[in-house]
Scaffold this active site. Structure first.
Site, PDB file in Angstrom:
ATOM      1  N   ARG A  46      28.859  25.244  58.608  1.00 44.09           N
ATOM      2  CA  ARG A  46      27.161  25.844  58.674  1.00 44.09           C
ATOM      3  C   ARG A  46      26.798  25.072  59.483  1.00 44.09           C
ATOM      4  NH1 ARG A  46      24.289  25.192  53.399  1.00 44.09           N
ATOM      5  NH2 ARG A  46      22.929  23.003  53.438  1.00 44.09           N
ATOM      6  N   THR A  91      24.155  32.175  46.791  1.00 43.33           N
ATOM      7  CA  THR A  91      24.892  32.185  48.215  1.00 43.33           C
ATOM      8  C   THR A  91      26.294  33.086  47.478  1.00 43.33           C
ATOM      9  OG1 THR A  91      24.244  29.489  48.102  1.00 43.33           O
ATOM     10  CG2 THR A  91      26.609  30.123  48.606  1.00 43.33           C
ATOM     11  N   THR A  95      26.742  30.995  53.060  1.00 40.27           N
ATOM     12  CA  THR A  95      25.939  31.164  52.506  1.00 40.27           C
ATOM     13  C   THR A  95      25.151  31.655  53.456  1.00 40.27           C
ATOM     14  OG1 THR A  95      24.038  30.141  50.889  1.00 40.27           O
ATOM     15  CG2 THR A  95      25.137  29.144  52.471  1.00 40.27           C
TER      16      THR A  95
HETATM   17  N1  GLY Z   1      22.424  26.832  50.795  1.00 36.49           N
HETATM   18  C1  GLY Z   1      22.624  26.344  49.168  1.00 36.49           C
HETATM   19  C2  GLY Z   1      23.878  25.088  49.498  1.00 36.49           C
HETATM   20  O1  GLY Z   1      24.125  24.815  50.473  1.00 36.49           O
HETATM   21  O2  GLY Z   1      24.043  24.389  48.974  1.00 36.49           O
END
Ligand code: GLY
Length: 584
Positions: free
Chosen positions: A95, A370, A388
């Site tokens: 992420r 996402t 996402t």
């Molecule tokens: N941006 C969506 C999530 O990370 O939950």
């Protein structure tokens, strides 16, 4: 609602399927389920060539960055949950991270008020992307094929283009105003000054060159080379914070998944920096104390206990979780069945608990757009990926001539403690912005096993609703005996503590059920459809075993039911473009 699909198989149907959902797609040699048919086909081809599920997942990840540019990405980040055929489980966190120049108050004005749009629609909204390093880590650690082989389909699709279907074109039309504001995005997605339509070919020559460079040089092309430099330059020109140093500092984390048990199934899901696994396990632990099957799907009794569980879980989710390198997450406590029993004991069986009486007034925010994909190979390796850009097309900004659509993931941080984000989610200080920190996520790539074998791979987009969408798919299959397609198609509800309402998809509740619940103190908000869930189930289309008298559900679609060798895919077709690609 769905038209009941023609019943292709008559011999093994004990009773006709009740739900208005098409039959799940069957396969016996592997399966890929994603939100875009070309990407699913790429993954299935890799399986046919002898690649394992991780190889296919890497190839699908790159392919979706081309054919599903609204959420598939190399300019964003995500999570991969793995359950390998030998029983090992693991989790890759790729992420986004906040740039080194980020500060806790960067989206506030001098008076401490949030500046509208700064965390969503600006270069300052962009986090340092992790997808390329994440896919490479997966390939090197658990895959078997070369980067060149796995990236070739994506490079071809970007270079030669692909013909847009209705779902592909629809989202581009929807997002065209945002894309038009950025010259680089406009040149790619609105080449004739307006949105491309169904039947047009989308060619992404710059992205093809970028993918070719990554294929040749590996992630260094992005994290230490010219592509990262180009993104940093575009960011600086646009008032953003990302530097070349931010790229060189980026690291993928390999983490232990969250694991719990529910009615004989073992659940493997996403750990912090996702709240998903903790929230799903905490909710399942609470609901384990109720006979949901006897209550019935979306009966007043079931909606009551589900809402009360979710209300309490989101208090914990919004206040107690964050990036594990920055905050201490009470994971063991939150996933402890004894803690769930304590929460269950607080639930009034007759009345709604006002959210205002639970915890400090802080709610959460997150982009909903996402994407989820799943892969299962014939050996039993299972991969669940959610990745996402946050919103559709992220920040609606393409970095110079890289062809890369940049995320707006920084909005998933708490911009101001107690203020709602784009999902109305109010979050606490644990998720405050700090340099190098990853924002809290709800993404929940999940795998269920039973008796040591993969039973279900599931996940969804949907921002803060991802948790509920994934949870409901699991409950629909385990407690209500739906097949994987019915479980995904069934209308959903959602409660996230604040605002104190039950959100409803169309047709989620009957009028009289709603009245019963209003009498117990619940308020509702009718909403549009959420999520594009993707699922693969093994052995039979439904987890619920058939009854001894043969009056059970559809057993299989004409294939021998061999656990581990037969699999059925379900997909949420709401975007009109996704698909299940079986390997037979
Ligand atoms: N941006 C969506 C999530 O990370 O939950």
């Amino acid at each position: 609602m769905r038209v009941l699909a023609a019943l292709l198989c008559t011999t093994l149907i004990a009773t006709a399927a009740q739900a208005a959902a098409p039959e799940p797609v069957a396969g016996s040699g592997g399966m890929v389920v994603s939100a875009q048919h070309l990407a699913s086909d790429v993954g299935a081809d890799i399986l046919r060539k002898g690649g394992n599920a991780v190889d296919a997942a890497v190839a699908v990840g790159y392919a979706l960055a081309v054919v599903y540019p609204q959420a598939g990405n190399i300019g964003g980040g995500g999570f991969m949950t793995l359950r390998l055929a030998d029983g090992r489980t693991t989790f890759l966190d790729f992420r986004e991270k906040a740039p080194q120049a980020a500060t806790a108050t960067m989206y506030q004005d001098a008076a401490g008020k949030i500046v509208p749009g700064l965390s969503t629609d600006s270069w300052k909204a962009v986090g340092v992307p992790g997808t390329v390093m994440g896919l490479e880590a997966a390939r090197v650690r658990y895959g078997t094929m070369s980067r060149a082989v796995l990236m070739a389909p994506a490079i071809r699709l970007a270079r030669d283009g692909f013909v847009l279907g209705q779902g592909d074109a629809g989202v581009m039309a929807l997002e065209s105003a945002g894309l038009a504001r950025d010259p680089a995005a406009r040149a790619i997605f609105l080449p004739r000054g307006k949105a491309l339509t169904k039947g047009d070919r989308l060619v992404q020559a710059d992205l093809a060159a970028t993918l070719t460079a990554i294929g040749d040089q590996g992630p260094d092309a992005l994290y230490r080379g010219s592509i990262g430099a180009a993104i940093a330059a575009a960011s600086q020109a646009g008032g953003g914070l990302i530097t070349r140093e931010d790229f060189s500092r980026y690291q993928v984390r390999e983490l232990k998944p969250i694991e719990c048990d529910y009615r004989g199934y073992h659940v493997i899901s996403a750990p912090p920096p996702s709240s998903g696994g903790v929230a799903i396990c905490e909710t399942l632990n609470i609901l384990q104390g109720y006979d949901l099957a006897a209550m019935g799907f979306h009966s007043a009794a079931e909606v009551h206990v589900m809402t009360e569980a979710l209300r309490r879980v989101y208090v914990d989710r919004n206040n107690k979780l964050g990036d594990p390198d920055f905050v201490s997450n009470p994971v063991a406590q939150l996933t402890d069945p004894a803690y769930a029993a304590k929460l269950r004991a607080q639930i009034d069986p007759e009345r709604a608990t006002p959210s205002s009486t639970l915890g400090p007034p802080q709610a959460p925010t997150e982009g909903r757009n996402t994407t989820q994909y799943d892969v299962l190979d014939a050996q039993g390796n299972a991969v669940s990926v959610t990745y996402t850009l946050n919103d559709w097309f992220g920040a609606h900004r393409v970095a110079g001539r890289t062809g890369i659509v940049m995320n707006n993931e920084m909005d998933d941080f708490t911009s101001l403690v107690g203020a709602p984000n784009m999902f109305g989610l109010i979050q606490g200080a644990n998720n405050a912005i700090a340099p190098g920190k990853t924002p809290l996520s709800s993404m929940s790539p999940t795998i269920l096993t039973k008796d040591g074998k993969v039973a279900l791979i599931i996940g969804s987009p949907g921002g803060s609703r991802i948790i509920t969408i994934t949870l409901e798919a699991i409950l629909n299959m385990i407690d209500h005996g739906m097949d994987v397609q019915e479980a995904i198609d069934a209308p959903r509800l959602h409660h996230q503590w604040l605002p104190d309402v039950i959100y409803l998809e169309p047709f989620a509740l009957s009028a009289d059920t709603r009245r019963l619940l209003e009498g117990r103190g619940y308020a509702f908000k009718d909403d549009e459809l959420w999520g594009i869930a993707e699922g693969i189930v093994t052995g039979a289309p439904t987890l619920k075993p058939p009854t001894a008298d043969g009056q059970g559900r559809v057993l299989s679609l004409g294939l021998p039911v061999l656990a581990g060798a037969t699999m059925f895919g379900g997909h949420d077709v709401r975007d009109g473009a996704g698909s299940v690609a079986p390997v037979n």
